[in-house]
Scaffold this active site. Structure first.
Site, mmCIF file in Angstrom:
data_model
loop_
_atom_site.group_PDB
_atom_site.id
_atom_site.type_symbol
_atom_site.label_atom_id
_atom_site.label_comp_id
_atom_site.label_asym_id
_atom_site.label_seq_id
_atom_site.Cartn_x
_atom_site.Cartn_y
_atom_site.Cartn_z
ATOM 1 N N GLU A 86 -5.118 -8.597 1.231
ATOM 2 C CA GLU A 86 -5.763 -8.170 2.481
ATOM 3 C C GLU A 86 -7.238 -7.930 2.239
ATOM 4 O O GLU A 86 -7.628 -7.292 1.250
ATOM 5 C CB GLU A 86 -5.186 -6.841 3.012
ATOM 6 C CG GLU A 86 -3.885 -6.959 3.712
ATOM 7 C CD GLU A 86 -3.407 -5.624 4.274
ATOM 8 O OE1 GLU A 86 -4.256 -4.763 4.635
ATOM 9 O OE2 GLU A 86 -2.183 -5.448 4.336
ATOM 10 N N GLU A 136 0.809 -1.224 0.000
ATOM 11 C CA GLU A 136 0.000 0.000 0.000
ATOM 12 C C GLU A 136 0.845 1.278 0.000
ATOM 13 O O GLU A 136 0.793 2.079 0.945
ATOM 14 C CB GLU A 136 -0.949 0.018 1.203
ATOM 15 C CG GLU A 136 -1.894 -1.160 1.250
ATOM 16 C CD GLU A 136 -2.905 -1.067 2.398
ATOM 17 O OE1 GLU A 136 -2.915 -0.044 3.102
ATOM 18 O OE2 GLU A 136 -3.684 -2.007 2.573
HETATM 19 O O1 IFM Z 1 -3.960 -2.611 9.331
HETATM 20 C C1 IFM Z 1 -3.962 -2.180 8.014
HETATM 21 C C2 IFM Z 1 -2.803 -2.771 7.248
HETATM 22 O O2 IFM Z 1 -1.592 -2.498 7.855
HETATM 23 C C3 IFM Z 1 -2.775 -2.219 5.845
HETATM 24 N N1 IFM Z 1 -4.051 -2.366 5.218
HETATM 25 C C4 IFM Z 1 -5.225 -1.972 5.924
HETATM 26 C C5 IFM Z 1 -5.236 -2.589 7.311
HETATM 27 C C6 IFM Z 1 -6.497 -2.160 8.074
HETATM 28 O O3 IFM Z 1 -6.537 -0.776 8.200
#
Ligand code: IFM
Length: 474
Positions: A380, A168
């Protein structure tokens, strides 16, 4: 979850769970590790809710073997984790053998449990020593990243096949340098745009370096990057102001990250939107060729769509989709005022809408809009809810349902033609949720922060049952 059609999954589909070093390891000043920008930032007044810090987190550094045992009990195929640059190369000096040894033991433990290690090199925790030399706004940091990648590869490349450069980069560039809501907590669009380009460059330099190292040793390697991609939905599709705001958000959050990697060019409409910042000053000859080095997979993180309006939010509007510790700041660059009024959908504890059809739509449209994209992995997806402990049971039906619905959305996307090869739930454990501190629980395994006891929640049990059922169906 058991109602899901378990026969649609492609052979070898990976079921996993994800974490990140700064969110779980703790031992922030142990084993040779020195400050990362998150250790430093979290100590600043009002930076993180409740003054929480990653100092102890969920003590994974000391509980790693038990945590791998938990993964094994859940039946995970793969575990996505990140290495901490500040543990591997503390203080911007030479690689730290003790830090590398921790990851080496983790990898051995995973392989022993028959779990594929899926390694991410950068999940937001730059060594503070590098921040003091300008951090990501300094082009030199990109070259240091390639050296760090080489140090990790030299230690683990004999056993780790799956390598992700960045997680990200939108957050570690624009949210950290423009919105100021993530470390290093800056609010300067120029620094944010410099960081954005330098992180892309770092990705390309590291990808090339890892590929060369693997080739020289005749090793198989799968290389990629993880982006948090969204569907920017105009609040009122008939309103040209909302439609243009959605274009700008799609451009700044999606296309500025995807297109240099996949097409070797930044999107011209966004460069034009940013003309007052002269984004091109950061891009040197040859950079885009480096940045568009071939990748073997794209990791997609997706939690919710973004409802976008070009009109000012009403004064009493529900807070936006980012932590509101510093109201008024925004991760947008440019003069537009973009807001995200809530849509009429259920919401998680983050105030994020629950809309699984968004994930399906995103996965399908990525393949259509970028036909040269490599296979996708959902690296994710998950949800935060306010869990309560009743004895030794944590019933989290909302999270279990969120995960089940999103896995169904992945199945539907595959049926629609998307090339998706795996799903990683965020997160394995409750953990340090950045500016929200320990307030927001995303784990499928509950952590009692006083005792560090781990208790699999109902969602973990249902996820494990789904994994087992898909395997039984093959
Ligand atoms: O916790 C974060 C993660 O580190 C990166 N993506 C989103 C998750 C939830 O906010």
């Amino acid at each position: 979850m058991n109602t899901l059609n378990t026969t649609t999954w492609p052979q070898g589909f990976l079921w996993g769970s994800a974490t990140a070093a700064a969110q779980i390891e703790g031992a922030a000043h142990e084993g040779g590790k020195e400050d990362s920008i998150w250790d430093h930032y979290a100590r600043q007044p009002l930076a993180v809710a409740n003054g929480d810090t990653p100092e102890v987190a969920v003590d994974h550094y000391h509980r790693m073997n038990d945590d791998v045992q938990l993964m094994k009990e859940l039946g995970l195929d793969s575990y996505r984790f990140s290495t901490s640059w500040a543990r591997v190369v503390p203080g911007d000096r030479t690689p730290n053998a003790e830090g590398l040894d921790f990851y080496s033991r983790l990898v051995d433990s995973l392989l022993e449990a028959n779990i594929l290690p899926w390694l991410t090199l950068y999940h937001w925790d730059l060594p503070q020593a590098l921040q003091e030399k300008g951090g990501w706004a300094n082009r030199d940091t990109a070259y240091r990243f390639a050296e760090y990648a080489e140090a990790v590869y030299t230690a683990l490349g004999d056993r780790v096949s799956h390598w992700t450069t960045f997680n990200e980069p939108l957050c570690s560039s624009l949210i950290g340098h423009v919105a100021g809501e993530h470390a290093p907590g800056l609010t300067d669009p120029n620094l944010g745009l410099a960081a954005l380009h330098h992180q892309h460059l770092a990705h390309g330099l590291a990808a090339n370096r890892l590929r060369e190292l693997a080739t020289a040793r005749s090793r198989e390697i799968e290389l990629g990057i993880t982006l948090n991609l969204t569907n920017a939905v105009p609040n009122d599709p008939s309103d040209p102001i909302d439609r243009d705001a959605a274009r700008r958000i799609d451009g700044l959050w999606n296309r500025m990250f995807l297109e240099p990697l996949v097409l070797g060019a930044y999107p011209t409409d966004v460069i034009d939107d940013l003309r007052e910042y002269n984004f091109e000053q950061y891009v040197q000859e040859g950079d885009l060729e480096i940045i568009s080095a071939p990748i073997d997979f794209l990791g997609v993180n997706h939690y919710h769509d973004d409802n976008v309006s070009g009109h000012p939010a009403p004064r009493d509007a529900t807070p936006g989709l980012r932590p509101t510790t510093k109201p008024g700041r925004s991760p947008f660059v440019g003069s537009e005022f973009v807001t995200m009024p809530p849509r009429d959908l259920p919401r998680t504890a983050m105030d994020w809408e629950v809309n699984p059809s968004g994930l399906r739509h995103l996965l399908v449209r990525l393949g259509k809009e970028y036909p040269t994209l490599p296979p996708l992995y959902v690296t994710e997806n998950g949800a935060s809810y306010d869990d309560t402990r009743e004895g030794d049971a944590i019933d989290d039906p909302q999270r279990a349902s969120y995960i089940a619905q999103h896995i169904q959305a992945v199945a539907d996307a595959i049926a629609d033609g998307a090339d998706v090869r795996g799903y990683f739930v965020w997160s394995l454990l409750d953990n340090f949720e950045w500016a929200w501190g320990y307030n927001k629980r995303f784990g499928i395994v509950y952590v009692d922060y006083d005792t560090q006891e781990r208790i699999p929640k109902q969602s973990a049990k249902e996820y494990a049952a789904l994994i087992a059922a898909t395997k039984a169906a093959v």
